[in-house]
Design a protein around this motif. Structure first.
Motif, PDB file in Angstrom:
ATOM      1  N   ASP A  14       0.830  -1.206   0.000  1.00 40.57           N
ATOM      2  CA  ASP A  14       0.000   0.000   0.000  1.00 40.57           C
ATOM      3  C   ASP A  14       0.863   1.254   0.000  1.00 40.57           C
ATOM      4  OD1 ASP A  14      -2.467  -1.359   0.052  1.00 40.57           O
ATOM      5  OD2 ASP A  14      -2.445  -1.492   2.243  1.00 40.57           O
ATOM      6  N   TYR A  15       1.856   1.271   0.900  1.00 43.96           N
ATOM      7  CA  TYR A  15       2.740   2.443   0.962  1.00 43.96           C
ATOM      8  C   TYR A  15       3.509   2.615  -0.341  1.00 43.96           C
ATOM      9  CZ  TYR A  15       1.986   3.591   5.879  1.00 43.96           C
ATOM     10  OH  TYR A  15       1.428   3.996   7.060  1.00 43.96           O
ATOM     11  N   THR A  16       3.959   1.517  -0.926  1.00 43.16           N
ATOM     12  CA  THR A  16       4.664   1.605  -2.203  1.00 43.16           C
ATOM     13  C   THR A  16       3.756   2.205  -3.271  1.00 43.16           C
ATOM     14  OG1 THR A  16       6.037  -0.309  -1.631  1.00 43.16           O
ATOM     15  CG2 THR A  16       5.894   0.291  -3.961  1.00 43.16           C
ATOM     16  N   ALA A  17       2.484   1.801  -3.274  1.00 46.80           N
ATOM     17  CA  ALA A  17       1.533   2.318  -4.269  1.00 46.80           C
ATOM     18  C   ALA A  17       1.331   3.820  -4.140  1.00 46.80           C
ATOM     19  CB  ALA A  17       0.197   1.598  -4.129  1.00 46.80           C
ATOM     20  N   THR A  18       1.409   4.361  -2.918  1.00 46.41           N
ATOM     21  CA  THR A  18       1.252   5.814  -2.772  1.00 46.41           C
ATOM     22  C   THR A  18       2.378   6.566  -3.461  1.00 46.41           C
ATOM     23  OG1 THR A  18       2.423   5.876  -0.628  1.00 46.41           O
ATOM     24  CG2 THR A  18       0.027   5.579  -0.569  1.00 46.41           C
ATOM     25  N   GLY A  19       3.537   5.928  -3.620  1.00 45.38           N
ATOM     26  CA  GLY A  19       4.633   6.553  -4.358  1.00 45.38           C
ATOM     27  C   GLY A  19       4.584   6.279  -5.845  1.00 45.38           C
ATOM     28  N   THR A  20       4.311   5.031  -6.221  1.00 41.45           N
ATOM     29  CA  THR A  20       4.300   4.696  -7.649  1.00 41.45           C
ATOM     30  C   THR A  20       3.178   5.431  -8.383  1.00 41.45           C
ATOM     31  OG1 THR A  20       2.988   2.704  -7.190  1.00 41.45           O
ATOM     32  CG2 THR A  20       5.371   2.443  -7.324  1.00 41.45           C
ATOM     33  N   LEU A  21       2.044   5.640  -7.709  1.00 40.88           N
ATOM     34  CA  LEU A  21       0.956   6.368  -8.360  1.00 40.88           C
ATOM     35  C   LEU A  21       1.334   7.822  -8.624  1.00 40.88           C
ATOM     36  CD1 LEU A  21      -2.207   4.968  -6.545  1.00 40.88           C
ATOM     37  CD2 LEU A  21      -1.659   4.779  -8.976  1.00 40.88           C
ATOM     38  N   LEU A  22       2.110   8.416  -7.732  1.00 43.21           N
ATOM     39  CA  LEU A  22       2.571   9.787  -7.972  1.00 43.21           C
ATOM     40  C   LEU A  22       3.551   9.823  -9.142  1.00 43.21           C
ATOM     41  CD1 LEU A  22       3.043  11.027  -4.294  1.00 43.21           C
ATOM     42  CD2 LEU A  22       1.213  11.656  -5.889  1.00 43.21           C
ATOM     43  N   ALA A  23       4.391   8.800  -9.252  1.00 38.63           N
ATOM     44  CA  ALA A  23       5.273   8.713 -10.418  1.00 38.63           C
ATOM     45  C   ALA A  23       4.447   8.552 -11.693  1.00 38.63           C
ATOM     46  CB  ALA A  23       6.232   7.541 -10.253  1.00 38.63           C
ATOM     47  N   VAL A  37      13.605  15.275  -5.426  1.00 44.63           N
ATOM     48  CA  VAL A  37      12.984  14.387  -4.442  1.00 44.63           C
ATOM     49  C   VAL A  37      13.448  14.741  -3.046  1.00 44.63           C
ATOM     50  CG1 VAL A  37      12.828  11.990  -3.655  1.00 44.63           C
ATOM     51  CG2 VAL A  37      12.762  12.494  -6.106  1.00 44.63           C
ATOM     52  N   LEU A  38      12.484  14.932  -2.130  1.00 46.02           N
ATOM     53  CA  LEU A  38      12.767  15.152  -0.711  1.00 46.02           C
ATOM     54  C   LEU A  38      12.226  13.969   0.082  1.00 46.02           C
ATOM     55  CD1 LEU A  38      11.960  18.931  -0.102  1.00 46.02           C
ATOM     56  CD2 LEU A  38      14.174  17.851  -0.527  1.00 46.02           C
ATOM     57  N   TYR A  62       8.714   6.451  -0.810  1.00 48.59           N
ATOM     58  CA  TYR A  62       9.809   7.123  -1.517  1.00 48.59           C
ATOM     59  C   TYR A  62      10.394   6.209  -2.597  1.00 48.59           C
ATOM     60  CZ  TYR A  62      14.932   7.607  -1.790  1.00 48.59           C
ATOM     61  OH  TYR A  62      16.233   7.617  -2.198  1.00 48.59           O
ATOM     62  N   ARG A  63      10.643   4.944  -2.249  1.00 46.81           N
ATOM     63  CA  ARG A  63      11.176   4.000  -3.216  1.00 46.81           C
ATOM     64  C   ARG A  63      10.202   3.796  -4.372  1.00 46.81           C
ATOM     65  NH1 ARG A  63      16.475   3.757  -3.101  1.00 46.81           N
ATOM     66  NH2 ARG A  63      17.255   3.470  -0.978  1.00 46.81           N
ATOM     67  N   GLY A  64       8.912   3.748  -4.054  1.00 45.66           N
ATOM     68  CA  GLY A  64       7.914   3.581  -5.099  1.00 45.66           C
ATOM     69  C   GLY A  64       7.963   4.699  -6.117  1.00 45.66           C
ATOM     70  N   PHE A  65       8.135   5.937  -5.639  1.00 45.50           N
ATOM     71  CA  PHE A  65       8.200   7.074  -6.568  1.00 45.50           C
ATOM     72  C   PHE A  65       9.461   7.014  -7.417  1.00 45.50           C
ATOM     73  CE2 PHE A  65       9.460  11.388  -7.737  1.00 45.50           C
ATOM     74  CZ  PHE A  65       8.327  11.802  -8.425  1.00 45.50           C
ATOM     75  N   VAL A  66      10.605   6.856  -6.759  1.00 43.32           N
ATOM     76  CA  VAL A  66      11.877   6.866  -7.488  1.00 43.32           C
ATOM     77  C   VAL A  66      11.952   5.710  -8.478  1.00 43.32           C
ATOM     78  CG1 VAL A  66      14.372   6.620  -7.227  1.00 43.32           C
ATOM     79  CG2 VAL A  66      13.103   8.107  -5.661  1.00 43.32           C
ATOM     80  N   VAL A  68       7.683  15.168  -2.440  1.00 47.86           N
ATOM     81  CA  VAL A  68       8.024  15.121  -1.019  1.00 47.86           C
ATOM     82  C   VAL A  68       7.156  14.053  -0.378  1.00 47.86           C
ATOM     83  CG1 VAL A  68       6.369  16.898  -0.276  1.00 47.86           C
ATOM     84  CG2 VAL A  68       8.484  16.525   1.033  1.00 47.86           C
ATOM     85  N   ASP A  69       7.661  13.401   0.671  1.00 49.99           N
ATOM     86  CA  ASP A  69       7.024  12.203   1.216  1.00 49.99           C
ATOM     87  C   ASP A  69       5.614  12.412   1.739  1.00 49.99           C
ATOM     88  OD1 ASP A  69       9.055  10.287   0.823  1.00 49.99           O
ATOM     89  OD2 ASP A  69      10.117  10.959   2.617  1.00 49.99           O
TER      90      ASP A  69
END
Length: 370
Positions: A168-177, A192-193, A205-209, A254-255
């Motif tokens: 779930d947490y990973t998805a919050t980053g990958t969706l922003l990407a 990236v902050l 953070y990892r999901g976004f990057v 940003v996170d």
């Protein structure tokens, strides 16, 4: 910049990418990544089903539970704690919210303050159990039930961990990407902050990057770390420095949403209002900001109150003597852009996304408190 996402617009963006990419030629744009990201974005904006417990439990009315928030001044930390208090009281228990004030020393003290009130149970909100080992050890010795809310990782110091999963947490980053790739037609240049002070933020953070890494025509220009203590002064200054080093930036991640206002302050100080600003948590302030085009383009949201209700459900089961397995937050991840944010502000009581299903009624029915 307002983000407006439709499949029709995205299709047009893919077809016209030849003149807009980071290099100016159609071969420079990862059109496959743009199309795939657009599909995921569209799905993330749909109504989300709920996946809640189905085993009823008789709420042990009359019990007292203290809820310790990591920092009552940060909505992403405090809102789930308040949700837990709301749920416990709705189930017929007494509950009290205590502020952990943002540092492990003060959070240890807050848990000891809770223990002095002789509670039957303690819920900690967004506090890594390993950072408050001493106080939780005291709770263990006193036979007080402990449920950890929104903290990743197993711990022998607590009876159950409750909250979103790593996925779930990973998805919050990958969706922003995905959103950045879609909106900027596969030509993302991101700064990236990342706040290293919360373990749960690492997969986001990892999901976004990693989401941007999968797009060959996208680029992370630079990454920097900060802590919540830096929000007032350090973050605006850091943003200024980063933009001056990378004037070609078009995206800022940003996170969490609580860090977006100081980020925007830094951007405005150098005259940049053309950057796609992305946060996460779906707080009231962020949702209203996005709805009013104030500078933040989008956020990804859990139902923060819903996490608190899931923690309350787990605590009720522990107090009733039912062996507790880790409860999973079951309301999904919502992508909130301007269109969704305006709908949320117009339709919700508190101005933030709170799940697409009536989880409160479902939990109350499970507890025999409907």
């Amino acid at each position: 910049m307002t983000v407006r996402l439709t499949l029709a617009v995205t299709a047009l963006a893919v077809l016209s990418a030849c003149g807009d990419g980071a290099g100016g030629a159609s071969t420079d744009i990862d059109q496959e990544s743009v199309a795939a990201a657009a599909q995921r974005v569209a799905s993330a904006r749909d109504a989300l089903p709920a996946d809640l417990p189905d085993a009823p439990i008789k709420a042990p009315t009359g019990s007292f539970v203290a809820v310790v928030a990591c920092n009552a001044a940060q909505p992403g930390c405090a809102d789930p704690a308040r949700g837990a208090v709301e749920a416990l009281e709705a189930a017929g228990l007494r509950a009290k919210l205590i502020d952990g004030q943002g540092t492990s020393d003060k959070q240890n003290a807050a848990i000891r303050q809770a223990l002095a009130l002789r509670p039957d149970g303690i819920i900690t909100s967004a506090i890594d159990p390993e950072t408050v080992q001493q106080a939780l050890g005291e709770a263990r010795r006193q036979g007080v039930a402990v449920v950890s809310l929104a903290a990743l990782g197993e711990s022998e110091l607590v009876d159950a961990n409750v909250g979103p999963t790593v996925a779930d947490y990973t998805a919050t980053g990958t969706l922003l990407a995905d959103l950045a790739i879609t909106e900027l037609k596969g030509a993302v240049k991101a700064l990236v902050l990342h706040d290293e002070g919360f373990a749960v933020l690492e997969p986001r953070y990892r999901g976004f990057v990693e989401g941007l890494d999968a797009c060959s025509s996208c680029e992370v220009l630079e990454e920097q770390t900060f802590t919540s203590a830096d929000l007032a002064v350090g973050v605006p200054r850091l943003v200024q420095q980063l933009v001056q080093r990378h004037p070609d930036v078009n995206t800022f991640y940003v996170d969490y949403d609580d860090a977006v206002p100081p980020l925007l302050q830094g951007l405005r100080s150098v005259g940049r209002d053309d950057v796609l600003v992305l946060g996460s948590n779906g707080t009231v302030d962020a949702t209203q900001c996005i709805a009013s085009d104030c500078g933040q383009a989008a956020t990804t949201a859990f139902s923060l109150d819903g996490i608190g209700w899931a923690a309350a459900d787990s605590m009720l089961r522990v107090l009733a003597g039912i062996p507790a397995s880790d409860a999973v937050y079951g309301l999904g991840v919502k992508l909130i852009d301007a269109e969704v944010a305006r709908a949320v502000v117009d339709s919700s009581e508190n101005g933030m996304w709170d799940g697409d299903a009536d989880y409160r009624a479902a939990y109350l029915a499970l507890w025999g408190a409907a």
